[in-house]
Scaffold this motif. Structure first.
Motif, PDB file in Angstrom:
ATOM      1  N   ASP A 244     -76.552 -75.207   0.836  1.00  0.00           N
ATOM      2  CA  ASP A 244     -75.021 -74.449   0.938  1.00  0.00           C
ATOM      3  C   ASP A 244     -75.159 -74.529   2.703  1.00  0.00           C
ATOM      4  OD1 ASP A 244     -74.558 -73.678  -1.446  1.00  0.00           O
ATOM      5  OD2 ASP A 244     -75.510 -71.736  -1.149  1.00  0.00           O
TER       6      ASP A 244
ATOM      7  N   ASN B 285     -80.960 -75.321  -2.262  1.00  0.00           N
ATOM      8  CA  ASN B 285     -80.859 -74.757  -3.528  1.00  0.00           C
ATOM      9  C   ASN B 285     -81.772 -75.276  -4.718  1.00  0.00           C
ATOM     10  OD1 ASN B 285     -78.977 -73.184  -2.547  1.00  0.00           O
ATOM     11  ND2 ASN B 285     -77.147 -74.072  -2.998  1.00  0.00           N
TER      12      ASN B 285
ATOM     13  N   PRO C 124     -73.309 -72.959   5.666  1.00  0.00           N
ATOM     14  CA  PRO C 124     -72.743 -71.716   6.360  1.00  0.00           C
ATOM     15  C   PRO C 124     -71.764 -71.883   7.218  1.00  0.00           C
ATOM     16  CG  PRO C 124     -74.694 -71.823   7.205  1.00  0.00           C
ATOM     17  CD  PRO C 124     -74.408 -73.292   6.368  1.00  0.00           C
TER      18      PRO C 124
ATOM     19  N   SER D 176     -67.226 -72.713   4.984  1.00  0.00           N
ATOM     20  CA  SER D 176     -68.473 -73.067   4.235  1.00  0.00           C
ATOM     21  C   SER D 176     -68.457 -74.095   2.967  1.00  0.00           C
ATOM     22  CB  SER D 176     -69.037 -71.669   3.655  1.00  0.00           C
ATOM     23  OG  SER D 176     -68.412 -71.118   2.766  1.00  0.00           O
ATOM     24  N   HIS D 177     -69.468 -74.502   2.650  1.00  0.00           N
ATOM     25  CA  HIS D 177     -69.480 -75.353   1.616  1.00  0.00           C
ATOM     26  C   HIS D 177     -70.629 -75.219   0.703  1.00  0.00           C
ATOM     27  CE1 HIS D 177     -69.473 -79.286  -0.615  1.00  0.00           C
ATOM     28  NE2 HIS D 177     -68.595 -79.661   0.206  1.00  0.00           N
ATOM     29  N   SER D 178     -70.451 -74.918  -0.445  1.00  0.00           N
ATOM     30  CA  SER D 178     -71.625 -74.654  -1.357  1.00  0.00           C
ATOM     31  C   SER D 178     -71.839 -75.815  -2.138  1.00  0.00           C
ATOM     32  CB  SER D 178     -70.846 -73.583  -2.292  1.00  0.00           C
ATOM     33  OG  SER D 178     -70.588 -72.250  -1.803  1.00  0.00           O
ATOM     34  N   ASN D 179     -73.280 -75.788  -2.607  1.00  0.00           N
ATOM     35  CA  ASN D 179     -73.761 -76.968  -3.059  1.00  0.00           C
ATOM     36  C   ASN D 179     -73.464 -78.430  -2.454  1.00  0.00           C
ATOM     37  OD1 ASN D 179     -74.805 -75.466  -5.429  1.00  0.00           O
ATOM     38  ND2 ASN D 179     -72.694 -75.192  -6.540  1.00  0.00           N
ATOM     39  N   PHE D 180     -73.660 -78.403  -1.486  1.00  0.00           N
ATOM     40  CA  PHE D 180     -73.465 -79.494  -0.440  1.00  0.00           C
ATOM     41  C   PHE D 180     -74.743 -80.673  -0.837  1.00  0.00           C
ATOM     42  CE2 PHE D 180     -73.816 -82.259   3.133  1.00  0.00           C
ATOM     43  CZ  PHE D 180     -72.769 -82.475   3.587  1.00  0.00           C
TER      44      PHE D 180
END
Length: 718
Positions: free
Chosen positions: A518, A480, A520, A230-234
């Motif tokens: 984000d 976000n 998923p 996963s990659h947060s704050n993409f």
């Protein structure tokens, strides 16, 4: 009696103003004399005409003694202080025998004056500037003794043909004794903006009012994310660029003699200028303000309309919204030329009257704007100047001018804080609340160029009411946030759709927004469509609503595994821009609390962070510009005195520029090659170049129009 009045004016130094032609409330002209035949705005220091022996409150407000006597001490007619050897000031005695402080007269002659402010004698020798001083290119020419044969503005004015009398036109007095209760006396436009045919400044009709589409580009932070990760704050960068317009101006072979007014078919403009003529504007400031207004007047076309509000302790409208035809220009030049500085500073009253002109008008041009200039602090409305709370400044701006008020069309106020004594916080608050920009004019000689940059944009509006829509495509995605600066951005309750209200765009103007979400885990898809982008806007000339036929989809790959991924240079540089703007705001807040040490530390920390980013290490020019700007702000926060005199205004103008992604004037230079002008458009650069090249009459081929310095998201060579 008139000779006594003239002597009194000479003793008070009133002859340091520009030539003021007779107005309608003076003695009536001789039979057969046309109103437009009176002399127009001249930048030279000239004698004043006969005026009534008792000054009116609406003019200077001066109360002269019944008997004027010559002072026993010699007085400088420019600064009105005594001249005495040994006081630390050099004295210049001209060939006509009149004397002045050396620094006063050099400030006067560096702008093209070769005539004695007292006796009107034409000088053959003038005081030289120091060649080693840090002067602009045009001031440097004077310091080397290079003088034009004719003054630049007289050359411009002489090119205007005498207007033909129009029996159907009502010319109201420029100095109205009693203003109407409702400002619905604006001059009707010849054609309505809804018409498909558009009249250019040379009265030629163009049937093609179409403009190109907005250019949309998108960039993902990285091109792929592993399925199991996963990659947060993409970050997704959305880059917009406005079209050129229906016809780009071409100077062609004769770049040394550009046309007086742009030949582009474009949207007409309603412009109201609200000008400070308080006592602190006396002398060179007022002279240069008149020059700057002369430049604005000359560069508005016959389909544009102008009204001028002058304020000091009170405010008055010099004339209603009037088309800048040949007659309109002559009358506007005369009105501006007649301004005299006196009194206090009532910014709120000036803005109230400017807003009233806009709200009461019968006819409305597609583009509307207000320009506000002041060198002081409002002492009539603000009870706690420069307070940290913005609440105190809301009373300066009429409610109808505030963004989102719903009281009418959006009319931005572009404010210009002039010199070290203006209230930068109030001027910045006014522009922010109305959707305009705040510029800091540190040097007197920059006024005209700063105005030129502003109208260069206003005269090139190609997009209005632009709205950007961001829709999530993958059902598992949620937005976000959206980094949009001062532009209103909203996200729906389900976080599936976001909106950005951009508004107007100038020709070739660019905007960059960061959409953050984000990513998923997705173990089954080879790729993932993240979002799609759509734009809606209005053509200001045809009023046609445009929706881009094709939406832009953002897709990333979802492989089983990924190696070392390179971060997008375009996304990285925009994150740096946002980071720098946030650091400026944080440093400014600390400085207002009196903690300059923390403010400088915040800026230094941001500079260090920027230097370690991918784009900075790749030699990105925007990152270099941001680092230079942060360094300049640190120096202007060295101590409380420096911050109060220039640091606050410099930081606020920088925040205004980055928050709106629009060029502002900052400091003492308007050189378009400077890294501080990252948001200049080609039309702004052309107008500033015109201001600089026309300053001394015949434009110089060496100062031909330059392309705007680009800080776009296109990859830059190392």
């Amino acid at each position: 009696m008139s000779s006594k009045w003239r002597k009194a004016k000479m003793a008070l130094g009133l002859n340091s103003c520009l030539y003021v032609p007779k107005t309608l409330d003076d003695a009536p002209p001789a039979a057969g004399t046309r109103f437009s035949d009176v002399p127009s705005l001249s930048p030279t220091v000239s004698q004043r005409p006969r005026t009534p022996t008792t000054p009116t409150p609406s003019s200077s407000g001066l109360r002269l003694p019944k008997h004027t006597t010559k002072s026993s001490k010699p007085t400088c007619s420019i600064c009105l202080t005594t001249m005495k050897p040994g006081q630390g000031h050099a004295i210049f005695t001209a060939e006509c025998s009149h004397s002045f402080h050396f620094h006063c007269i050099t400030s006067n002659v560096k702008h093209g004056n070769q005539i004695c402010p007292v006796c009107r004698a034409k000088w053959k020798e003038v005081p030289f500037q120091n060649p080693a001083s840090n002067l602009s290119s045009r001031q440097s020419r004077i310091s080397r003794g290079i003088w034009p044969q004719d003054d630049g503005w007289m050359t411009v004015v002489q090119r205007l043909p005498h207007p033909r009398p129009d029996a159907n036109r009502h010319i109201s007095p420029l100095r109205q004794a009693h203003e109407p209760g409702v400002f619905d006396d604006d001059e009707r436009m010849d054609h309505q903006p809804e018409a498909t045919a558009k009249m250019s400044s040379d009265n030629t009709y163009f049937n093609d009012c179409s403009i190109g589409e907005i250019e949309i580009k998108t960039y993902s932070e990285v091109s792929s994310v592993a399925r199991s990760a996963s990659h947060s704050n993409f970050n997704i960068l959305l880059h917009l660029k406005a079209p050129i317009g229906s016809k780009e101006q071409q100077y062609g072979e004769d770049q040394a003699n550009p046309p007086l007014i742009s030949q582009n078919p474009r949207a007409p403009v309603d412009l109201v200028t609200v000008l400070d003529i308080s006592g602190s504007m006396a002398g060179t400031k007022l002279v240069l303000l008149k020059r700057a207004m002369g430049f604005v007047i000359q560069n508005l076309g016959p389909s544009d309309r102008l009204s001028v509000i002058a304020f000091s302790s009170t405010a008055r409208r010099l004339f209603p919204l009037r088309r800048m035809t040949d007659t309109g220009r002559q009358e506007a030049l005369q009105a501006v030329n007649a301004l005299i500085s006196n009194g206090g500073t009532n910014i709120a009253e000036g803005l109230r009257k400017g807003a009233k002109v806009m709200t009461d008008r019968k006819w409305k041009s597609p583009v509307s704007s207000i320009i506000l200039l002041s060198d002081g602090q409002d002492t009539y409305t603000i009870t706690s100047p420069r307070a940290n709370s913005r609440t105190d400044y809301q009373s300066l701006l009429p409610s109808s001018m505030r963004r989102g008020s719903g009281a009418g069309p959006h009319i931005p106020v572009h404010s210009f804080g002039f010199g070290a004594d203006h209230d930068a916080v109030s001027m910045h608050s006014i522009s922010e609340a109305s959707g305009g920009t705040f510029s800091f004019i540190e040097a007197e000689s920059v006024i005209q160029d700063a105005f030129a940059q502003c109208i260069g944009g206003l005269l090139s509006v190609v997009v209005q009411e632009l709205q950007v829509v961001v829709d999530c495509v993958n059902p598992r995605l949620r937005l976000n946030s959206i980094k949009a600066g001062n532009y209103t951005s909203t996200v729906t309750a389900d976080a599936r759709t976001g909106f950005i209200e951009v508004g107007d765009l100038y020709a070739e103007e660019e905007r960059d927004f960061l959409v953050i979400l984000d990513i998923p885990v997705d173990k089954y898809s080879a790729d993932m469509t993240l979002v799609k982008i759509k734009c809606h806007y209005k053509n200001p000339m045809t009023k046609e609503l445009v929706t881009l036929a094709e939406s832009r989809n953002v897709v990333i790959q979802r492989p089983e595994t990924t190696g070392q991924l390179s971060v997008s240079m375009e996304v990285d540089r925009q994150r740096n821009r946002v980071c720098a703007a946030e650091a400026m705001a944080e440093a400014r807040a600390a400085a207002e609390r009196g903690d300059l040490t923390t403010a400088v530390s915040v800026l230094e920390h941001c500079r260090k962070q920027l230097s370690e980013t991918v784009s900075a290490q790749g030699g990105d020019r925007l990152c270099v510009a941001l680092g230079t700007e942060l360094k300049e702000m640190q120096e202007r926060m060295a101590n409380r005195r420096v911050y109060e005199s220039s640091g606050r205004a410099y930081v606020l103008s920088g925040l205004s520029s980055h928050s709106w992604q629009r060029a502002t004037a900052r400091g003492d230079s308007m050189d378009s090659t400077s890294l501080m002008h990252a948001y200049q458009t080609p039309s702004m650069v052309d107008m500033v170049t015109r201001s600089q090249t026309m300053y001394f009459g015949s434009p110089s081929p060496q100062l031909a129009a330059r392309p705007a310095r680009s800080f776009s998201t296109q990859p830059q060579p190392r």
